[in-house]
Motif scaffolding. Structure first.
Motif, PDB file in Angstrom:
ATOM      1  N   LEU A  83      81.128   3.853 -36.197  1.00 35.73           N
ATOM      2  CA  LEU A  83      81.684   3.464 -37.502  1.00 35.73           C
ATOM      3  C   LEU A  83      82.431   2.080 -37.134  1.00 35.73           C
ATOM      4  CD1 LEU A  83      82.819   6.053 -39.879  1.00 35.73           C
ATOM      5  CD2 LEU A  83      80.135   5.330 -39.321  1.00 35.73           C
ATOM      6  N   GLY A  84      82.463   0.522 -37.860  1.00 31.82           N
ATOM      7  CA  GLY A  84      83.468  -0.060 -37.761  1.00 31.82           C
ATOM      8  C   GLY A  84      82.297  -0.769 -36.752  1.00 31.82           C
ATOM      9  N   ILE A  85      81.225  -1.325 -36.637  1.00 35.14           N
ATOM     10  CA  ILE A  85      80.349  -2.348 -35.557  1.00 35.14           C
ATOM     11  C   ILE A  85      79.817  -3.391 -36.878  1.00 35.14           C
ATOM     12  CG2 ILE A  85      77.970  -2.188 -34.910  1.00 35.14           C
ATOM     13  CD1 ILE A  85      79.538  -0.911 -32.820  1.00 35.14           C
ATOM     14  N   SER A  86      80.036  -4.389 -36.256  1.00 38.02           N
ATOM     15  CA  SER A  86      79.595  -5.419 -35.993  1.00 38.02           C
ATOM     16  C   SER A  86      78.435  -6.245 -35.409  1.00 38.02           C
ATOM     17  CB  SER A  86      80.867  -6.274 -36.147  1.00 38.02           C
ATOM     18  OG  SER A  86      81.844  -6.518 -37.353  1.00 38.02           O
ATOM     19  N   VAL A  87      77.211  -6.671 -35.313  1.00 38.70           N
ATOM     20  CA  VAL A  87      76.358  -7.085 -35.041  1.00 38.70           C
ATOM     21  C   VAL A  87      76.138  -8.111 -35.447  1.00 38.70           C
ATOM     22  CG1 VAL A  87      74.092  -6.883 -35.057  1.00 38.70           C
ATOM     23  CG2 VAL A  87      74.836  -5.056 -35.947  1.00 38.70           C
ATOM     24  N   LEU A  88      76.388  -9.101 -34.301  1.00 41.33           N
ATOM     25  CA  LEU A  88      76.240 -10.328 -33.585  1.00 41.33           C
ATOM     26  C   LEU A  88      74.541 -10.798 -32.904  1.00 41.33           C
ATOM     27  CD1 LEU A  88      80.019 -10.301 -32.179  1.00 41.33           C
ATOM     28  CD2 LEU A  88      79.449 -10.522 -34.583  1.00 41.33           C
ATOM     29  N   CYS A  89      74.434 -11.771 -32.946  1.00 39.24           N
ATOM     30  CA  CYS A  89      73.508 -12.379 -32.098  1.00 39.24           C
ATOM     31  C   CYS A  89      74.095 -13.109 -31.177  1.00 39.24           C
ATOM     32  CB  CYS A  89      73.070 -13.492 -33.347  1.00 39.24           C
ATOM     33  SG  CYS A  89      71.592 -13.256 -34.452  1.00 39.24           S
ATOM     34  N   ASP A  90      73.623 -13.312 -30.083  1.00 40.83           N
ATOM     35  CA  ASP A  90      73.469 -13.786 -28.609  1.00 40.83           C
ATOM     36  C   ASP A  90      74.557 -15.155 -28.668  1.00 40.83           C
ATOM     37  OD1 ASP A  90      73.760 -12.043 -26.351  1.00 40.83           O
ATOM     38  OD2 ASP A  90      72.100 -13.881 -24.780  1.00 40.83           O
ATOM     39  N   ASP A  91      74.329 -15.570 -29.840  1.00 42.97           N
ATOM     40  CA  ASP A  91      74.929 -16.632 -30.295  1.00 42.97           C
ATOM     41  C   ASP A  91      76.461 -16.654 -30.237  1.00 42.97           C
ATOM     42  OD1 ASP A  91      74.209 -17.026 -32.147  1.00 42.97           O
ATOM     43  OD2 ASP A  91      73.251 -18.525 -32.758  1.00 42.97           O
ATOM     44  N   GLY A  92      76.634 -15.371 -30.978  1.00 46.46           N
ATOM     45  CA  GLY A  92      77.873 -14.890 -31.778  1.00 46.46           C
ATOM     46  C   GLY A  92      77.875 -15.057 -33.150  1.00 46.46           C
ATOM     47  N   THR A  93      76.715 -15.203 -33.499  1.00 47.79           N
ATOM     48  CA  THR A  93      76.473 -15.082 -35.181  1.00 47.79           C
ATOM     49  C   THR A  93      76.686 -13.691 -35.673  1.00 47.79           C
ATOM     50  OG1 THR A  93      75.408 -17.071 -35.122  1.00 47.79           O
ATOM     51  CG2 THR A  93      75.172 -15.957 -37.387  1.00 47.79           C
ATOM     52  N   LYS A  94      77.310 -13.508 -36.375  1.00 48.93           N
ATOM     53  CA  LYS A  94      76.974 -12.001 -37.261  1.00 48.93           C
ATOM     54  C   LYS A  94      76.209 -12.054 -38.314  1.00 48.93           C
ATOM     55  CE  LYS A  94      80.942  -8.739 -39.793  1.00 48.93           C
ATOM     56  NZ  LYS A  94      82.039  -9.250 -40.477  1.00 48.93           N
ATOM     57  N   ILE A  95      75.288 -10.785 -37.789  1.00 47.61           N
ATOM     58  CA  ILE A  95      74.752 -10.440 -39.034  1.00 47.61           C
ATOM     59  C   ILE A  95      74.707  -9.002 -40.000  1.00 47.61           C
ATOM     60  CG2 ILE A  95      72.649 -12.283 -37.592  1.00 47.61           C
ATOM     61  CD1 ILE A  95      71.674  -9.882 -35.947  1.00 47.61           C
ATOM     62  N   GLY A  96      75.504  -8.528 -39.243  1.00 49.91           N
ATOM     63  CA  GLY A  96      75.314  -7.257 -40.263  1.00 49.91           C
ATOM     64  C   GLY A  96      76.481  -6.144 -39.596  1.00 49.91           C
ATOM     65  N   GLU A  97      77.113  -5.580 -40.910  1.00 54.91           N
ATOM     66  CA  GLU A  97      78.049  -4.970 -39.928  1.00 54.91           C
ATOM     67  C   GLU A  97      78.042  -3.248 -40.884  1.00 54.91           C
ATOM     68  OE1 GLU A  97      81.929  -6.835 -40.838  1.00 54.91           O
ATOM     69  OE2 GLU A  97      81.599  -5.900 -42.852  1.00 54.91           O
ATOM     70  N   LEU A  98      78.557  -2.162 -40.176  1.00 54.75           N
ATOM     71  CA  LEU A  98      78.089  -0.803 -40.318  1.00 54.75           C
ATOM     72  C   LEU A  98      79.808  -0.317 -40.481  1.00 54.75           C
ATOM     73  CD1 LEU A  98      75.282   0.116 -38.131  1.00 54.75           C
ATOM     74  CD2 LEU A  98      75.081  -0.375 -40.427  1.00 54.75           C
ATOM     75  N   ASN A  99      79.967   0.350 -42.090  1.00 53.21           N
ATOM     76  CA  ASN A  99      81.457   0.308 -41.823  1.00 53.21           C
ATOM     77  C   ASN A  99      81.234   2.338 -42.413  1.00 53.21           C
ATOM     78  OD1 ASN A  99      82.607  -1.117 -40.879  1.00 53.21           O
ATOM     79  ND2 ASN A  99      82.496  -2.137 -42.899  1.00 53.21           N
ATOM     80  N   ALA A 100      80.503   2.789 -42.690  1.00 50.05           N
ATOM     81  CA  ALA A 100      80.174   3.881 -43.265  1.00 50.05           C
ATOM     82  C   ALA A 100      78.904   4.402 -42.566  1.00 50.05           C
ATOM     83  CB  ALA A 100      80.089   3.879 -44.964  1.00 50.05           C
ATOM     84  N   ALA A 101      79.508   6.250 -42.401  1.00 50.75           N
ATOM     85  CA  ALA A 101      78.836   7.559 -41.945  1.00 50.75           C
ATOM     86  C   ALA A 101      77.345   7.179 -42.844  1.00 50.75           C
ATOM     87  CB  ALA A 101      78.901   8.270 -42.262  1.00 50.75           C
ATOM     88  N   GLY A 102      75.966   6.929 -42.343  1.00 57.33           N
ATOM     89  CA  GLY A 102      74.487   6.754 -43.041  1.00 57.33           C
ATOM     90  C   GLY A 102      74.486   5.259 -43.189  1.00 57.33           C
ATOM     91  N   GLU A 103      75.249   3.855 -42.862  1.00 60.25           N
ATOM     92  CA  GLU A 103      74.558   2.908 -43.113  1.00 60.25           C
ATOM     93  C   GLU A 103      73.759   2.568 -42.216  1.00 60.25           C
ATOM     94  OE1 GLU A 103      77.739   0.206 -43.770  1.00 60.25           O
ATOM     95  OE2 GLU A 103      78.506   1.307 -45.631  1.00 60.25           O
ATOM     96  N   ARG A 104      73.313   1.726 -42.916  1.00 61.56           N
ATOM     97  CA  ARG A 104      71.543   1.504 -41.815  1.00 61.56           C
ATOM     98  C   ARG A 104      72.168   0.143 -41.928  1.00 61.56           C
ATOM     99  NH1 ARG A 104      67.950   4.810 -41.573  1.00 61.56           N
ATOM    100  NH2 ARG A 104      66.416   3.844 -41.685  1.00 61.56           N
ATOM    101  N   PHE A 105      70.724  -1.089 -40.947  1.00 67.79           N
ATOM    102  CA  PHE A 105      70.670  -2.376 -40.275  1.00 67.79           C
ATOM    103  C   PHE A 105      70.037  -2.482 -39.744  1.00 67.79           C
ATOM    104  CE2 PHE A 105      71.208  -6.055 -37.575  1.00 67.79           C
ATOM    105  CZ  PHE A 105      71.155  -7.097 -38.254  1.00 67.79           C
TER     106      PHE A 105
END
Length: 355
Positions: A83-105
């Motif tokens: 939990l508490g993950i930010s998903v970033l592209c290789d250039d540093g752009t944020k494309i999503g985040e997962l904060n609660a159990a069960g959240e999907r990206f």
């Protein structure tokens, strides 16, 4: 940075679609997708240990055939992340985040199967390199210069067992502890690596520290009453100057951090002259504007932190520890009440507008 990992670079690829069947107009199955799924008790280190290649590829779609004109979809690939993950592209752009159990990206989409549109040839799945960037989620974040006694404080108020020693930078990785109350309420506290002047510019542990402060609900500044000096080459700072410098570092990294509720713990009250130093500090905190001349102009924060409470304590004798625990609880409860009130107000507004 110890065994703790808070950034992981991984390769993800959606599955290729299945072949179409031109003679009968059959469609190949779609390639599988790659999903990140938030799960408790997972760490980035466990992902790295389990998948040393750090490659996640979904299954290929089934080909169309006489028996099954519509091919089956390829198998999805699910990666469990903390939990508490930010998903970033290789250039540093944020494309999503997962904060609660069960959240999907959806990290990588599978390719289409072969059909009339694609001349019965399958398409390849999406492929990219992404960064999993972890920011610890805790109720309280301990903020202070090295050797202010943060680790000792964490071991006193919670069940955590951080390394404690008489030198700067004992904490080289974030430590999480839980304060347990008599009514079974639990509050999580994160002790983060010590800040130094210039942390906002990524000096010392810089951003490694500051990014974890972003996810905490409130700040607890821990200050040594006798002042602080990192080394013989650096300038000595009094407790008041330390507070201003910590505020400045937080402000330069991200101004919003100063809007968080904050408590001030003044540690090492067992030392000689601590009482006199405390009286002096309280005077300075009541009218900070009168004492700003003590610091160089570039060190002065634009806004000073408003402390909900100031607690003098000693982790050595245990003085003030219970009072601090009560203050943290009160502060967290007030915040929760405020959030509930806002939520109720929004719901009420929605009901009124729908009517």
């Amino acid at each position: 940075y110890g065994n703790f990992i808070d950034d992981l670079r991984v390769y993800v690829r959606g599955g290729t679609g299945g072949m179409g069947y031109p003679r009968l107009g059959g469609e190949g199955g779609r390639g599988g997708d790659v999903w990140f799924v938030a799960q408790e008790r997972t760490t980035l280190k466990s992902i790295k240990d389990r998948y040393p290649q750090k490659r996640f590829v979904a299954g290929t779609g089934a080909n169309s055939s006489v028996k099954a004109l519509k091919g089956e979809k390829g198998k999805d690939c699910e990666v469990h992340v903390p939990l508490g993950i930010s998903v970033l592209c290789d250039d540093g752009t944020k494309i999503g985040e997962l904060n609660a159990a069960g959240e999907r990206f959806l990290a990588a989409r599978g390719g289409l199967g072969g059909s009339l549109v694609t001349n019965f040839l399958p398409c390849k799945g999406q492929r990219r390199i992404v960064h999993l960037d972890l920011k610890l989620i805790a109720d309280v974040g301990l903020v202070g210069f090295p050797n202010a006694g943060k680790s000792s404080l964490l071991s006193k108020i919670s069940h955590a067992k951080p390394e404690i020693a008489n030198y700067a930078f004992t904490t080289v990785q974030p430590e999480l502890g839980k304060i347990m109350y008599a009514d079974y309420k639990q509050i999580s506290v994160a002790d983060l690596p010590g800040l130094i002047e210039g942390a906002h510019a990524n000096k010392g542990r810089g951003h490694k520290f500051l990014k974890h402060v972003e996810r905490t609900k409130q700040l607890l500044l821990v200050v040594d009453i006798s002042g602080f000096q990192l080394s013989v080459k650096t300038q000595f700072r009094t407790a008041f100057e330390t507070i201003l410098l910590l505020t400045k570092e937080l402000e330069l990294y991200k101004e919003e951090l100063l809007t968080k509720p904050a408590l001030l713990a003044i540690n090492k009250m067992d030392l000689p002259c601590a009482k006199d130093n405390l009286n002096e500090l309280m005077k300075q905190l009541q009218n900070p504007q009168d004492f700003l001349h003590l610091l160089e102009e570039e060190m002065i924060p634009a806004n000073t932190l408003e402390f909900k409470d100031i607690i003098a304590l000693s982790t050595y004798t245990g003085e003030g520890i219970e009072e601090l625990k009560a203050c943290i609880r009160k502060c967290i409860d007030e915040e929760a009440e405020q959030e509930n009130e806002e939520y109720r107000r929004k719901k009420l507004l929605l009901l009124q507008t729908s009517e």
